[in-house]
Design a protein around this motif. Structure first.
Motif, mmCIF file in Angstrom:
data_model
loop_
_atom_site.group_PDB
_atom_site.id
_atom_site.type_symbol
_atom_site.label_atom_id
_atom_site.label_comp_id
_atom_site.label_asym_id
_atom_site.label_seq_id
_atom_site.Cartn_x
_atom_site.Cartn_y
_atom_site.Cartn_z
ATOM 1 N N VAL A 76 0.848 -1.265 -0.158
ATOM 2 C CA VAL A 76 -0.051 -0.053 -0.017
ATOM 3 C C VAL A 76 0.816 1.199 0.040
ATOM 4 C CG1 VAL A 76 -1.718 1.231 1.354
ATOM 5 C CG2 VAL A 76 -1.720 -1.279 1.395
ATOM 6 N N SER A 77 0.646 2.174 -0.869
ATOM 7 C CA SER A 77 1.425 3.496 -1.254
ATOM 8 C C SER A 77 0.848 4.327 -0.019
ATOM 9 C CB SER A 77 1.454 4.123 -2.458
ATOM 10 O OG SER A 77 2.102 3.108 -3.603
ATOM 11 N N PHE A 78 1.688 5.368 0.443
ATOM 12 C CA PHE A 78 1.416 6.418 1.432
ATOM 13 C C PHE A 78 0.016 7.021 1.016
ATOM 14 C CE2 PHE A 78 1.347 10.480 3.100
ATOM 15 C CZ PHE A 78 1.008 10.182 4.445
ATOM 16 N N GLY A 79 -1.028 7.241 1.520
ATOM 17 C CA GLY A 79 -2.120 7.848 1.527
ATOM 18 C C GLY A 79 -3.075 7.030 0.592
ATOM 19 N N GLU A 80 -3.090 6.036 0.144
ATOM 20 C CA GLU A 80 -3.894 4.955 -0.817
ATOM 21 C C GLU A 80 -4.592 4.170 -0.001
ATOM 22 O OE1 GLU A 80 -2.731 2.624 -4.786
ATOM 23 O OE2 GLU A 80 -1.517 1.949 -2.853
ATOM 24 N N THR A 81 -5.887 4.305 -0.195
ATOM 25 C CA THR A 81 -6.861 3.462 0.502
ATOM 26 C C THR A 81 -6.421 1.800 0.067
ATOM 27 O OG1 THR A 81 -8.515 3.064 -1.254
ATOM 28 C CG2 THR A 81 -8.844 5.252 0.321
ATOM 29 N N LEU A 82 -6.982 0.876 1.113
ATOM 30 C CA LEU A 82 -6.516 -0.305 0.856
ATOM 31 C C LEU A 82 -7.279 -0.900 -0.702
ATOM 32 C CD1 LEU A 82 -7.115 -1.640 4.533
ATOM 33 C CD2 LEU A 82 -4.842 -1.135 3.194
ATOM 34 N N ALA A 83 -8.481 -0.720 -0.796
ATOM 35 C CA ALA A 83 -9.116 -1.054 -1.858
ATOM 36 C C ALA A 83 -8.568 -0.399 -2.973
ATOM 37 C CB ALA A 83 -10.356 -0.774 -1.881
ATOM 38 N N ASP A 84 -8.087 0.746 -3.127
ATOM 39 C CA ASP A 84 -7.329 1.278 -4.221
ATOM 40 C C ASP A 84 -6.180 0.673 -4.523
ATOM 41 O OD1 ASP A 84 -9.174 3.148 -4.666
ATOM 42 O OD2 ASP A 84 -8.391 4.952 -3.883
ATOM 43 N N ALA A 85 -5.216 0.145 -3.370
ATOM 44 C CA ALA A 85 -3.966 -0.517 -3.626
ATOM 45 C C ALA A 85 -4.409 -1.663 -4.504
ATOM 46 C CB ALA A 85 -3.246 -0.531 -2.328
ATOM 47 N N VAL A 86 -5.456 -2.524 -4.022
ATOM 48 C CA VAL A 86 -5.675 -3.831 -4.705
ATOM 49 C C VAL A 86 -5.945 -3.554 -6.271
ATOM 50 C CG1 VAL A 86 -7.325 -5.713 -4.968
ATOM 51 C CG2 VAL A 86 -6.721 -5.030 -2.555
ATOM 52 N N VAL A 87 -6.659 -2.573 -6.533
ATOM 53 C CA VAL A 87 -7.011 -2.159 -7.965
ATOM 54 C C VAL A 87 -5.784 -1.817 -8.811
ATOM 55 C CG1 VAL A 87 -8.273 -0.551 -9.337
ATOM 56 C CG2 VAL A 87 -9.437 -1.467 -7.372
ATOM 57 N N ARG A 88 -5.017 -0.999 -8.102
ATOM 58 C CA ARG A 88 -3.760 -0.532 -8.734
ATOM 59 C C ARG A 88 -2.659 -1.624 -8.949
ATOM 60 N NH1 ARG A 88 0.977 -0.100 -6.591
ATOM 61 N NH2 ARG A 88 0.115 0.147 -4.511
ATOM 62 N N GLU A 89 -2.549 -2.678 -7.885
ATOM 63 C CA GLU A 89 -1.618 -3.585 -8.172
ATOM 64 C C GLU A 89 -2.209 -4.723 -9.230
ATOM 65 O OE1 GLU A 89 1.339 -4.341 -6.848
ATOM 66 O OE2 GLU A 89 1.497 -2.800 -5.165
ATOM 67 N N PHE A 90 -3.397 -5.092 -9.336
ATOM 68 C CA PHE A 90 -3.739 -5.820 -10.177
ATOM 69 C C PHE A 90 -3.576 -5.303 -11.632
ATOM 70 C CE2 PHE A 90 -5.444 -8.493 -6.894
ATOM 71 C CZ PHE A 90 -5.175 -9.638 -7.400
ATOM 72 N N ASP A 91 -3.722 -3.993 -11.909
ATOM 73 C CA ASP A 91 -3.517 -3.249 -13.245
ATOM 74 C C ASP A 91 -2.018 -3.232 -13.359
ATOM 75 O OD1 ASP A 91 -4.026 -1.868 -15.398
ATOM 76 O OD2 ASP A 91 -3.255 -0.092 -14.160
ATOM 77 N N GLU A 92 -1.254 -3.109 -12.459
ATOM 78 C CA GLU A 92 0.271 -2.698 -12.569
ATOM 79 C C GLU A 92 0.895 -4.284 -13.233
ATOM 80 O OE1 GLU A 92 1.146 0.852 -10.035
ATOM 81 O OE2 GLU A 92 1.965 -0.865 -9.242
ATOM 82 N N GLU A 93 0.585 -5.300 -12.277
ATOM 83 C CA GLU A 93 1.074 -6.597 -12.303
ATOM 84 C C GLU A 93 0.743 -7.491 -13.284
ATOM 85 O OE1 GLU A 93 1.613 -8.133 -8.370
ATOM 86 O OE2 GLU A 93 2.667 -6.123 -7.659
ATOM 87 N N TYR A 94 -0.542 -7.188 -13.713
ATOM 88 C CA TYR A 94 -1.376 -8.264 -14.481
ATOM 89 C C TYR A 94 -2.219 -7.722 -15.564
ATOM 90 C CZ TYR A 94 0.128 -10.820 -10.532
ATOM 91 O OH TYR A 94 0.762 -11.409 -9.563
ATOM 92 N N GLY A 95 -2.388 -6.272 -15.616
ATOM 93 C CA GLY A 95 -3.160 -5.668 -16.638
ATOM 94 C C GLY A 95 -4.749 -6.161 -16.496
ATOM 95 N N MET A 96 -4.847 -6.281 -15.205
ATOM 96 C CA MET A 96 -6.509 -6.828 -14.829
ATOM 97 C C MET A 96 -7.177 -5.559 -14.308
ATOM 98 S SD MET A 96 -5.644 -10.428 -13.326
ATOM 99 C CE MET A 96 -7.503 -10.668 -12.930
ATOM 100 N N VAL A 97 -8.476 -5.391 -14.638
ATOM 101 C CA VAL A 97 -9.303 -4.481 -14.150
ATOM 102 C C VAL A 97 -10.063 -5.161 -12.957
ATOM 103 C CG1 VAL A 97 -11.223 -2.711 -14.404
ATOM 104 C CG2 VAL A 97 -9.505 -2.930 -16.148
ATOM 105 N N VAL A 98 -9.994 -4.928 -11.992
ATOM 106 C CA VAL A 98 -10.906 -5.736 -10.691
ATOM 107 C C VAL A 98 -11.470 -4.535 -10.028
ATOM 108 C CG1 VAL A 98 -9.209 -7.438 -10.697
ATOM 109 C CG2 VAL A 98 -9.131 -5.508 -8.918
ATOM 110 N N GLU A 99 -12.898 -4.925 -9.426
ATOM 111 C CA GLU A 99 -13.589 -4.449 -8.470
ATOM 112 C C GLU A 99 -13.559 -5.171 -7.113
ATOM 113 O OE1 GLU A 99 -18.091 -2.802 -8.452
ATOM 114 O OE2 GLU A 99 -17.787 -4.624 -9.329
ATOM 115 N N VAL A 100 -13.147 -4.261 -5.949
ATOM 116 C CA VAL A 100 -13.074 -4.947 -4.765
ATOM 117 C C VAL A 100 -14.676 -4.998 -4.248
ATOM 118 C CG1 VAL A 100 -12.609 -4.633 -2.479
ATOM 119 C CG2 VAL A 100 -10.957 -4.216 -4.224
ATOM 120 N N THR A 101 -15.067 -6.326 -3.731
ATOM 121 C CA THR A 101 -16.280 -6.535 -3.271
ATOM 122 C C THR A 101 -16.438 -6.706 -1.742
ATOM 123 O OG1 THR A 101 -16.178 -8.822 -3.880
ATOM 124 C CG2 THR A 101 -17.081 -7.444 -5.477
#
Length: 135
Positions: A37-62
């Motif tokens: 998790v980056s400074f100032g980032e929400t937990l859910a936003d970190a999940v979304v960002r990491e999946f995009d950066e590492e795998y090119g995936m768009v995900v929605e936290v449920t």
């Protein structure tokens, strides 16, 4: 702090990745992916960002499954690791950091591959306890 997610696809399959040699810990084991998790980032936003950066995936936290004390005494590490459920919305998964990840795939919960990381075992236990309502 690191976050991770059980990402489910349309067929009810779950996405996993095998950690590569350059992973911070537990190299060679399979995981429900995530990242720091980056400074100032929400937990859910970190999940979304990491999946995009590492795998090119768009995900929605449920939903939030739980928080693990990810203790790795043999590696001198202690991570606080919230785990989520998420839904795959788009993007064809690809390995974008081949030094940190060697394999990816979609799996049935009853047929997960090989050994899982400690935090992924905690995540799986929390999911089984709470049931599939969150995915």
């Amino acid at each position: 702090m690191g976050v991770g997610a059980m990402v489910f696809g349309d067929e009810g399959l779950v996405f996993l990745a095998r950690r590569g040699a350059a992973a911070r810990n537990e190299a060679g084991l399979w995981e429900f992916p995530g990242g720091m998790v980056s400074f100032g980032e929400t937990l859910a936003d970190a999940v979304v960002r990491e999946f995009d950066e590492e795998y090119g995936m768009v995900v929605e936290v449920t939903g939030l499954l739980g928080v693990s004390d990810h203790l790795l005494p043999e590696e001198g590490q202690h991570w606080v690791s919230p785990s989520f459920t998420a839904r795959h919305l788009g993007g064809t998964p690809a390995i974008r950091e081949p030094d940190k990840c060697t394999e990816i795939g979609w799996f049935r919960l009853e047929a997960l591959p090989g050994e899982l990381t400690k935090v992924s075992l905690d995540t799986l236990a929390a999911y089984r306890e709470k049931g599939p309502a969150q995915n």
